[in-house]
Design an enzyme around this catalytic site. Structure first.
Site, PDB file in Angstrom:
ATOM      1  N   SER A   5      -1.406  -3.420  10.991  1.00 52.20           N
ATOM      2  CA  SER A   5      -1.364  -4.293   9.041  1.00 52.20           C
ATOM      3  C   SER A   5       0.070  -5.385   9.930  1.00 52.20           C
ATOM      4  CB  SER A   5      -1.187  -3.956   8.798  1.00 52.20           C
ATOM      5  OG  SER A   5      -2.005  -2.925   7.483  1.00 52.20           O
ATOM      6  N   ARG A  59       2.250 -12.189  -0.553  1.00 52.35           N
ATOM      7  CA  ARG A  59       0.401 -12.431  -0.135  1.00 52.35           C
ATOM      8  C   ARG A  59       0.304 -13.799  -1.020  1.00 52.35           C
ATOM      9  NH1 ARG A  59      -2.124  -8.829   4.615  1.00 52.35           N
ATOM     10  NH2 ARG A  59      -0.041  -7.127   3.978  1.00 52.35           N
ATOM     11  N   LYS A  78      -9.787  -2.480   1.009  1.00 46.07           N
ATOM     12  CA  LYS A  78      -9.252  -1.200   2.228  1.00 46.07           C
ATOM     13  C   LYS A  78     -10.601   0.091   2.254  1.00 46.07           C
ATOM     14  CE  LYS A  78      -7.126  -3.889   5.065  1.00 46.07           C
ATOM     15  NZ  LYS A  78      -5.879  -4.405   5.024  1.00 46.07           N
ATOM     16  N   TYR A  94      -1.640  -3.721  -6.970  1.00 50.11           N
ATOM     17  CA  TYR A  94      -1.057  -4.363  -5.669  1.00 50.11           C
ATOM     18  C   TYR A  94      -2.580  -4.510  -4.164  1.00 50.11           C
ATOM     19  CZ  TYR A  94       1.887  -6.848  -3.082  1.00 50.11           C
ATOM     20  OH  TYR A  94       1.620  -8.331  -1.961  1.00 50.11           O
ATOM     21  N   CYS A 109       0.569  -7.777  12.327  1.00 51.61           N
ATOM     22  CA  CYS A 109       0.374  -7.982  13.400  1.00 51.61           C
ATOM     23  C   CYS A 109       0.042  -8.376  14.055  1.00 51.61           C
ATOM     24  CB  CYS A 109       0.305  -6.876  13.888  1.00 51.61           C
ATOM     25  SG  CYS A 109       1.723  -5.207  13.829  1.00 51.61           S
ATOM     26  N   ASP A 117      -9.469  -9.692   8.460  1.00 59.04           N
ATOM     27  CA  ASP A 117      -8.859  -8.540   8.199  1.00 59.04           C
ATOM     28  C   ASP A 117      -9.849  -7.392   8.818  1.00 59.04           C
ATOM     29  OD1 ASP A 117      -6.501  -7.461   7.197  1.00 59.04           O
ATOM     30  OD2 ASP A 117      -7.508  -6.947   5.549  1.00 59.04           O
ATOM     31  N   ARG A 167       0.759  -1.205   0.060  1.00 58.76           N
ATOM     32  CA  ARG A 167      -0.139   0.120  -0.609  1.00 58.76           C
ATOM     33  C   ARG A 167       0.928   0.791   0.428  1.00 58.76           C
ATOM     34  NH1 ARG A 167      -1.933   1.003   4.125  1.00 58.76           N
ATOM     35  NH2 ARG A 167      -0.931  -1.027   5.586  1.00 58.76           N
ATOM     36  N   HIS A 197     -11.087  -2.659  11.317  1.00 57.38           N
ATOM     37  CA  HIS A 197      -9.942  -3.055  11.041  1.00 57.38           C
ATOM     38  C   HIS A 197      -9.305  -4.768  11.539  1.00 57.38           C
ATOM     39  CE1 HIS A 197      -5.054  -3.568   9.199  1.00 57.38           C
ATOM     40  NE2 HIS A 197      -5.708  -4.345   8.487  1.00 57.38           N
TER      41      HIS A 197
HETATM   42  P1  GTP Z   1      -2.960  -8.010   7.285  1.00 58.66           P
HETATM   43  O1  GTP Z   1      -3.135  -8.894   6.484  1.00 58.66           O
HETATM   44  O2  GTP Z   1      -1.677  -6.787   7.013  1.00 58.66           O
HETATM   45  O3  GTP Z   1      -3.804  -6.573   8.275  1.00 58.66           O
HETATM   46  O4  GTP Z   1      -2.271  -8.683   8.928  1.00 58.66           O
HETATM   47  P2  GTP Z   1      -2.674  -9.520   9.696  1.00 58.66           P
HETATM   48  O5  GTP Z   1      -3.103  -8.787  10.923  1.00 58.66           O
HETATM   49  O6  GTP Z   1      -3.476 -10.253   9.661  1.00 58.66           O
HETATM   50  O7  GTP Z   1      -0.395 -10.023  10.103  1.00 58.66           O
HETATM   51  P3  GTP Z   1      -0.307 -11.737  10.104  1.00 58.66           P
HETATM   52  O8  GTP Z   1      -1.258 -12.763  10.873  1.00 58.66           O
HETATM   53  O9  GTP Z   1      -0.230 -11.939   9.028  1.00 58.66           O
HETATM   54  O10 GTP Z   1       0.579 -11.095  11.124  1.00 58.66           O
HETATM   55  C1  GTP Z   1       2.004 -11.597  10.249  1.00 58.66           C
HETATM   56  C2  GTP Z   1       3.150 -10.995  11.139  1.00 58.66           C
HETATM   57  O11 GTP Z   1       3.664 -11.835  12.329  1.00 58.66           O
HETATM   58  C3  GTP Z   1       4.442 -12.215  10.527  1.00 58.66           C
HETATM   59  O12 GTP Z   1       5.856 -11.901  11.010  1.00 58.66           O
HETATM   60  C4  GTP Z   1       4.041 -13.143  11.579  1.00 58.66           C
HETATM   61  O13 GTP Z   1       5.583 -13.879  12.518  1.00 58.66           O
HETATM   62  C5  GTP Z   1       3.897 -12.405  13.159  1.00 58.66           C
HETATM   63  N1  GTP Z   1       3.097 -13.284  14.100  1.00 58.66           N
HETATM   64  C6  GTP Z   1       1.412 -12.898  13.941  1.00 58.66           C
HETATM   65  N2  GTP Z   1       1.448 -13.766  15.319  1.00 58.66           N
HETATM   66  C7  GTP Z   1       2.392 -13.752  15.998  1.00 58.66           C
HETATM   67  C8  GTP Z   1       2.665 -14.279  17.605  1.00 58.66           C
HETATM   68  O14 GTP Z   1       1.476 -14.414  18.284  1.00 58.66           O
HETATM   69  N3  GTP Z   1       4.209 -14.014  17.784  1.00 58.66           N
HETATM   70  C9  GTP Z   1       4.673 -13.256  17.545  1.00 58.66           C
HETATM   71  N4  GTP Z   1       6.309 -12.896  18.034  1.00 58.66           N
HETATM   72  N5  GTP Z   1       4.579 -13.022  15.914  1.00 58.66           N
HETATM   73  C10 GTP Z   1       3.753 -13.071  15.631  1.00 58.66           C
HETATM   74  C1  SPV Z   2      -2.849  -4.470   5.278  1.00 62.11           C
HETATM   75  O1  SPV Z   2      -1.625  -3.558   4.691  1.00 62.11           O
HETATM   76  O2  SPV Z   2      -3.491  -4.408   6.302  1.00 62.11           O
HETATM   77  C2  SPV Z   2      -3.302  -5.760   4.507  1.00 62.11           C
HETATM   78  C3  SPV Z   2      -3.206  -5.506   3.310  1.00 62.11           C
HETATM   79  O3  SPV Z   2      -4.229  -6.129   4.888  1.00 62.11           O
HETATM   80  S1  SPV Z   2      -3.886  -5.150   1.950  1.00 62.11           S
HETATM   81  O4  SPV Z   2      -5.030  -5.491   1.306  1.00 62.11           O
HETATM   82  O5  SPV Z   2      -2.326  -4.663   0.833  1.00 62.11           O
HETATM   83  O6  SPV Z   2      -4.397  -3.808   2.893  1.00 62.11           O
HETATM   84 MN    MN Z   3      -4.939  -5.642   6.425  1.00 67.45          MN
END
Ligand code: GTP
Ligand code: SPV
Ligand code: MN
Length: 581
Positions: free
Chosen positions: A248, A364, A206, A197, A250, A275, A69, A226
């Site tokens: 994002s 992704r 979003k 993207y 996290c 999400d 983004r 979110h």
């Molecule tokens: P968006 O799709 O961008 O909105 O993100 P999301 O919040 O769905 O992120 P996602 O669950 O894919 O998180 C990805 C990152 O967080 C990776 O680097 C994971 O390893 C890390 N992660 C997720 N859960 C944990 C956790 O419980 N502990 C730690 N240390 N890292 C975590």
């Molecule tokens: C985020 O960045 O929080 C995502 C990926 O979930 S995107 O769809 O690119 O915004």
């Molecule tokens: Mn997101």
């Protein structure tokens, strides 16, 4: 071709401006999906992955400048700049429209203009909302096919209801200097140019389901957030639904489909969304939620058999991978995936350690939600699911405890508004800098945060059955920069405490910043977290928190007189409690 005159007029007008060779109305069928896949394979938009190990899986390599983004190029265009707020980039609607018109002029020459009617949310749900995305990217169409309910059923709903969000997208020349994502909340319209993207291009996500929908939600009395949505089923068969907002990359996807650890035999985790969550108060006074999406657009790196087996299980067929690496036998690969080795990096170059990660950090996967082994049978429910708890959380190496509960709805709103987190590769900018990210909505709130907090606070008057609000932090680090909490499936231990608090089954420690678990109330059997580490994870450093609360005060003050008095009063209450501690 539609009976909806306004829609047809808009399509004609856009075709006149953009000059495509052909206008194609998407119907959402399996045959159409196959035809588009074949086209992408033929023109290089897709690379075929190993069809023996990964049937129906394809790799898309984006332009190397177009990998995330672009918050600095994303605008909320309201007539009054204050309505967009300090949290958004603002441009006057007339100026933005004039700029975009010149970019869109003739941009689809030699291309097909796809018209995608889509529905965010179950097609028969009163909570769902429709939109139409016009795009010149077949990659966008196949992604929208997985991420939304798109095609004929959505078009029929639009024709019935009359209303829809207008989204116009063109990849243009993928020139970062000619890239803009514009939102016109007052006109329920989106214009996106120059990126193919994720959140920049899949306009249902979003742009519609958060930026435009948050604006609509405010005027109509609901919330567009979110947040992931997950169901936690106890061995007795009781299910509690939880919505959680983390910024994002996290941890939303991971929490949404986690597998409880061994010590939690008999517990089940059900995935409803990873999400976005739309919530409103139901007739019974409880908060009811739907996931407007139908698929996941999840972060690939770090998705491993140990940390997220459910995700891996759904990624071995019918999935689109964007900017991951490839093994010698054409299987997808990313950092964290063991058992295979990369041969080509995300740019298609032979993999060399010196060139950095093999998969782009924001690479992704796109996959239908129904492929997830933990997919909930309530995910399609028109009425949604009742939410017991809302959880906020960020990536904080220091200070913020593993879990805390707010004392009231207003205190919970303060917790959300005070969120901060280290930036991630989901945006094109610098990674690892702590910034305020209220409710994980900094990049996604379509109006002034001050008004958004007031909207959140207003729910206190609307019901006495609101969810309890919590804050978590899975990302505390020790002096050696190691994570102190094992995370992933082990987060179940924190979620169990959350559910027990909702049921009134367990006491808590009252602290100036909120309610924390009493020693021994977080079940730790089966993991080794030393007592000193556990104590640190649940410690409240009063002096450091005084500084944090002062900083939050400055942040809230940057919203001026528009910031709700109740929020500042709540902050002062916490500040005084810290002074007396
Ligand atoms: P968006 O799709 O961008 O909105 O993100 P999301 O919040 O769905 O992120 P996602 O669950 O894919 O998180 C990805 C990152 O967080 C990776 O680097 C994971 O390893 C890390 N992660 C997720 N859960 C944990 C956790 O419980 N502990 C730690 N240390 N890292 C975590
Ligand atoms: C985020 O960045 O929080 C995502 C990926 O979930 S995107 O769809 O690119 O915004
Ligand atoms: Mn997101």
């Amino acid at each position: 071709m539609t009976t909806h005159q306004e829609l047809q007029a808009w399509i004609d007008q856009v075709a006149e401006l953009t000059q495509p060779d052909e206008v194609y109305w998407c119907n959402g069928s399996a045959e159409e999906y196959r035809e588009l896949t074949d086209k992408l394979l033929a023109d290089g938009g897709f690379i075929e992955l190993n069809q023996d190990t990964h049937p129906g899986c394809y790799l898309h390599r984006s332009d190397p400048s177009d990998v995330a983004r672009v918050e600095h190029l994303t605008f909320v265009c309201t007539s009054n700049a204050d309505d967009a707020g300090p949290n958004n980039n603002w441009m006057a609607p007339a100026e933005a429209r004039a700029k975009m018109k010149e970019l869109f002029r003739g941009c689809m020459k030699g291309r097909t203009m796809y018209v995608i009617p889509y529905c965010m949310g179950p097609i028969d749900s009163p909570l769902s909302r429709c939109g139409v995305e016009i795009t010149d990217s077949a990659y966008v169409v196949v992604n929208m096919n997985m991420m939304t309910r798109m095609g004929d059923p959505a078009l029929r709903r639009i024709e019935r209801e009359g209303k829809f969000i207008k989204g116009l997208h063109s990849i243009g020349e993928l020139d970062p200097e000619r890239r803009f994502i514009m939102h016109y909340p007052e006109d329920l319209e989106i214009q996106s140019f120059g990126s193919g993207y994720g959140g920049n291009a899949l306009l249902g996500k979003k742009c519609h389901a958060l930026r435009i929908a948050s604006h609509q939600a405010r005027t109509e009395g609901w919330l567009a957030e979110h947040m992931l949505v997950v169901g936690l089923e106890s061995p007795e068969g009781e299910v509690h639904y939880v919505a959680a907002a983390f910024p994002s990359a996290c941890g939303k996807t991971n929490l949404a489909m986690m597998i409880p650890p061994q010590a939690y035999q008999g517990w089940k985790v059900w995935t409803l969304g990873d999400d976005i969550c739309w919530m409103r108060i139901g007739d019974d006074g409880r908060m009811w939620a739907i996931n407007p999406e139908a698929g996941f657009f999840g972060v690939a790196p770090g998705t491993a058999r140990k940390t997220n087996p459910n995700a891996l299980a759904m990624l071995d067929h019918d999935a689109i991978f964007t900017n991951v690496a490839m093994t010698a036998d054409r299987q997808p690969w990313w950092e964290g995936l063991d058992g295979r080795e990369p041969a080509e990096d995300w740019k298609g170059e032979p993999y060399e350690v010196v060139n950095g990660p093999a998969a782009h950090p924001n690479s992704r996967f796109t996959v239908r939600m129904s492929q997830c082994p933990s997919y909930s049978d309530k995910a399609e429910a028109a009425e949604g699911v009742p939410i017991s708890a809302i959880i906020f959380g960020g990536r904080r190496a220091r200070l913020v405890p593993l879990v805390m509960e707010s004392e009231s709805w207003a205190h919970g709103v303060l917790m959300g508004a005070s969120m901060a987190s280290e930036t991630t590769a989901a945006n094109i900018d610098t990674v690892g800098v702590v910034r305020r990210d209220p409710m994980a909505m900094k990049p996604f709130c379509g109006y002034n945060f001050a008004d958004y907090w007031a909207h959140w606070l207003s729910f206190a008057d609307a019901s006495d059955k609101l969810p309890k609000i919590f804050h978590v932090n899975w990302f505390r680090k020790d002096d050696k920069h190691h994570f102190m909490w094992p995370g992933f499936g082990e987060n179940m231990r924190v979620l169990e405490w959350v559910v027990r608090r909702c049921k009134g089954e367990v006491a808590c420690a009252e602290t100036p910043i909120g309610r924390l678990p009493l020693p021994g109330d977080l079940r730790l059997e089966g993991i080794h977290v030393p007592p000193a580490t556990m104590a640190a994870l649940l410690d409240v450093d009063v002096e450091a928190w005084k500084a944090e609360i002062a900083d939050i005060g400055e942040y809230l003050a940057s919203y001026g007189a528009r910031r709700p008095a109740v929020l500042e009063a709540e902050r002062q209450r916490v500040a005084e409690a810290l002074d007396q501690a």
